[in-house]
Motif scaffolding. Structure first.
Motif, short mmCIF file in Angstrom:
data_model
loop_
_atom_site.label_atom_id
_atom_site.label_comp_id
_atom_site.label_asym_id
_atom_site.label_seq_id
_atom_site.Cartn_x
_atom_site.Cartn_y
_atom_site.Cartn_z
N LEU A 1 0.80 -1.23 0.00
CA LEU A 1 0.00 0.00 0.00
C LEU A 1 0.83 1.28 0.00
N PRO A 2 2.05 1.30 0.58
CA PRO A 2 2.85 2.52 0.47
C PRO A 2 3.14 2.93 -0.98
N LEU A 3 3.15 1.98 -1.91
CA LEU A 3 3.32 2.33 -3.32
C LEU A 3 2.15 3.21 -3.77
N VAL B 1 14.50 10.43 -9.50
CA VAL B 1 15.51 9.39 -9.31
C VAL B 1 16.75 9.70 -10.13
N ILE B 2 16.54 10.04 -11.40
CA ILE B 2 17.67 10.34 -12.29
C ILE B 2 18.47 11.53 -11.79
N ASP B 3 17.76 12.55 -11.32
CA ASP B 3 18.42 13.79 -10.89
C ASP B 3 18.84 13.78 -9.43
N ARG B 4 18.50 12.70 -8.71
CA ARG B 4 18.82 12.60 -7.29
C ARG B 4 18.21 13.76 -6.50
N SER B 5 17.00 14.14 -6.86
CA SER B 5 16.33 15.28 -6.21
C SER B 5 15.72 14.85 -4.88
N ASP B 6 15.85 15.71 -3.89
CA ASP B 6 15.34 15.40 -2.56
C ASP B 6 13.87 15.78 -2.40
N THR B 7 13.41 16.77 -3.16
CA THR B 7 12.05 17.26 -2.97
C THR B 7 11.30 17.36 -4.29
N ARG B 8 10.00 17.38 -4.15
CA ARG B 8 9.11 17.59 -5.30
C ARG B 8 7.84 18.22 -4.76
N ARG C 1 12.99 9.47 -1.69
CA ARG C 1 13.31 9.88 -0.31
C ARG C 1 12.21 9.44 0.65
N ARG C 2 10.99 9.46 0.18
CA ARG C 2 9.86 9.00 1.01
C ARG C 2 10.06 7.54 1.42
N PHE C 3 10.46 6.70 0.45
CA PHE C 3 10.66 5.28 0.78
C PHE C 3 11.94 5.06 1.58
N GLU C 4 12.93 5.88 1.37
CA GLU C 4 14.13 5.81 2.20
C GLU C 4 13.79 6.10 3.66
N SER C 5 12.91 7.09 3.88
CA SER C 5 12.47 7.41 5.24
C SER C 5 11.65 6.26 5.84
N LEU C 6 10.82 5.63 5.01
CA LEU C 6 10.04 4.48 5.49
C LEU C 6 10.97 3.37 5.96
N HIS C 7 12.02 3.13 5.20
CA HIS C 7 13.02 2.12 5.58
C HIS C 7 13.61 2.44 6.95
N ASP D 1 20.39 -1.70 2.70
CA ASP D 1 20.68 -0.33 2.26
C ASP D 1 19.40 0.48 2.06
N GLY D 2 19.17 1.47 2.94
CA GLY D 2 17.97 2.29 2.87
C GLY D 2 17.86 3.10 1.59
N PRO D 3 18.91 3.83 1.17
CA PRO D 3 18.82 4.59 -0.09
C PRO D 3 18.57 3.69 -1.31
N ALA D 4 19.18 2.50 -1.34
CA ALA D 4 18.95 1.59 -2.46
C ALA D 4 17.50 1.12 -2.47
N PHE D 5 16.94 0.87 -1.29
CA PHE D 5 15.52 0.50 -1.23
C PHE D 5 14.65 1.64 -1.74
N GLY D 6 14.99 2.88 -1.34
CA GLY D 6 14.22 4.03 -1.79
C GLY D 6 14.21 4.16 -3.30
#
Length: 381
Positions: free
Chosen positions: A60-62, A117-124, A132-138, A146-151
């Motif tokens: 559901l987080p997707l 993802v391509i631009d490695r942007s932190d916000t939108r 970044r949202r999924f990295e925080s969930l991790h 690896d949290g960033p890889a999961f994100g």
């Protein structure tokens, strides 16, 4: 939802915009379409919640990430599609154009997720980007590895899911011109992907590319990565869905393509000079990401050797400070690159408005397209 006010590029009232009944009718009808669009997306997400929940609650987080991202934005693409439909005589009550608009919204969400993802942007849009949202969930769940890889993995899958859902919605847009509209929709998807590749390829090729072609290369990226899918294809798709003949579709393109290019040029200016409070992105992000925009192309054409060297040394450095960005802004302004880009926007806008006068639409669709066009090229976010 009431649409935002629609300023003219010059700050004065748009040329030939009918005051009174047509413009008032446009605003009311536009607001009603946006409400119907929201309802369509909410209904679709409710159905997908059952699908994903039936597989596993862990998925559901997707859906939540996609729904949160899709809740924002100005709905410009969907609204342009609707008014292209209406300009071609489409029935305002027909649900097909609402589904097509929802499909465009989800396609844009997919493009934004993958772009971040391509631009490695932190916000939108003022919130954490999906990866970044999924990295925080991790981190919140205390998961392993690896949290960033999961994100990144979860964001790529979210974007892919968006693409699938966009196709699903568009397939349900049954209307007289559906086969012709399908060809537009398919072309749009291919062009965005190859335009994104040209953008990435231009970044890594960098300063090694010839200076003379820098502006044209950036314009090619603008056309295929953004201008066509942001403005031209939505307008043409709506008109095609309503069964417009080819000559009318060509007139739609003549209006919408230069408008789309002006729209993206404005976006590129905001990427360097915009206020983060209104853009939802840190100031100077395009510089930190090494974007080879038209602004950069004009610096390479108009700047002296020292200015060009300073810009090239800074592009693509994530650690640029606000002071660094301010110095680069002064450089871009000082060499004439900002002025040249603004002049290009003005020329494209004039071309678009002149083509709109030849479109032959009724007074309400004409007022709508003129108002949306003015807002697109004069926006601050």
């Amino acid at each position: 939802m009431t649409p935002p006010s629609l300023p003219h590029p010059s700050g004065a009232p748009p040329r030939s915009v009918p005051h009174g009944a047509p413009e008032d009718a446009f605003r009311a009808e536009d607001a009603r379409f946006v409400d119907r669009l929201h309802a369509e997306l909410e209904h679709f997400f409710a159905g997908q919640r059952e699908v994903l929940g039936g597989i596993s609650a862990e998925t559901l987080p997707l859906l939540e990430a996609v729904a949160a991202l899709s809740a924002g934005g100005k709905r410009l693409r969907a609204r342009l599609c609707y008014w292209g439909w209406r300009a071609a005589g489409g029935d305002p009550e027909d649900a097909a154009v609402v589904r097509a608009g929802a499909a465009l919204e989800l396609f844009q969400s997919a493009a934004l997720i993958h772009d971040d993802v391509i631009d490695r942007s932190d916000t939108r849009r003022g919130a954490p980007s999906v990866h970044r949202r999924f990295e925080s969930l991790h981190a919140e769940r205390g998961w392993s590895l690896d949290g960033p890889a999961f994100g990144l993995a979860a964001a790529i899958l979210s974007g892919d899911l968006c693409l699938s859902w966009s196709e699903q919605l568009f397939a349900g847009a049954a209307a007289p011109g559906a086969p012709r509209a399908r060809a537009v929709f398919d072309l749009m998807r291919s062009e965005v992907m190859v335009g994104q590749y040209l953008d990435v390829q231009g970044e890594v090729a960098g300063a090694g590319q010839d200076r003379a072609g820098a502006v044209q290369r950036a314009l090619d990226v603008i056309r295929y990565k953004s201008a066509k899918y942001s403005v031209e294809h939505p307008v043409v798709l709506g008109a095609a869905l309503a069964g417009a003949p080819e000559a009318e579709l060509e007139r739609c393109s003549a209006f919408a393509l230069p408008l789309g290019e002006a729209f993206q040029l404005r976006d590129d200016i905001l990427g360097v000079f915009g206020d983060p409070a209104t853009t939802g992105k840190p100031a100077g992000d395009d510089l930190r990401e090494g974007k080879r925009t038209v602004l950069v192309g004009y610096v390479r054409r108009l700047g002296d050797e020292e200015q060009i060297a300073r810009l090239e040394a800074a592009l693509g450095r994530p650690e640029l400070t606000e002071e660094d960005v301010e110095e680069l802004r002064a450089l871009i302004t000082g060499c004439g690159a900002l002025r040249a880009t603004e002049e290009l926007i003005d020329g494209l806008s004039e071309e678009a408005f002149a083509a709109l006068d030849r479109l032959g639409a009724g007074p309400v669709p004409l007022a709508a397209l003129r108002g949306l066009a003015a807002a697109a090229v004069r926006r601050s976010s």
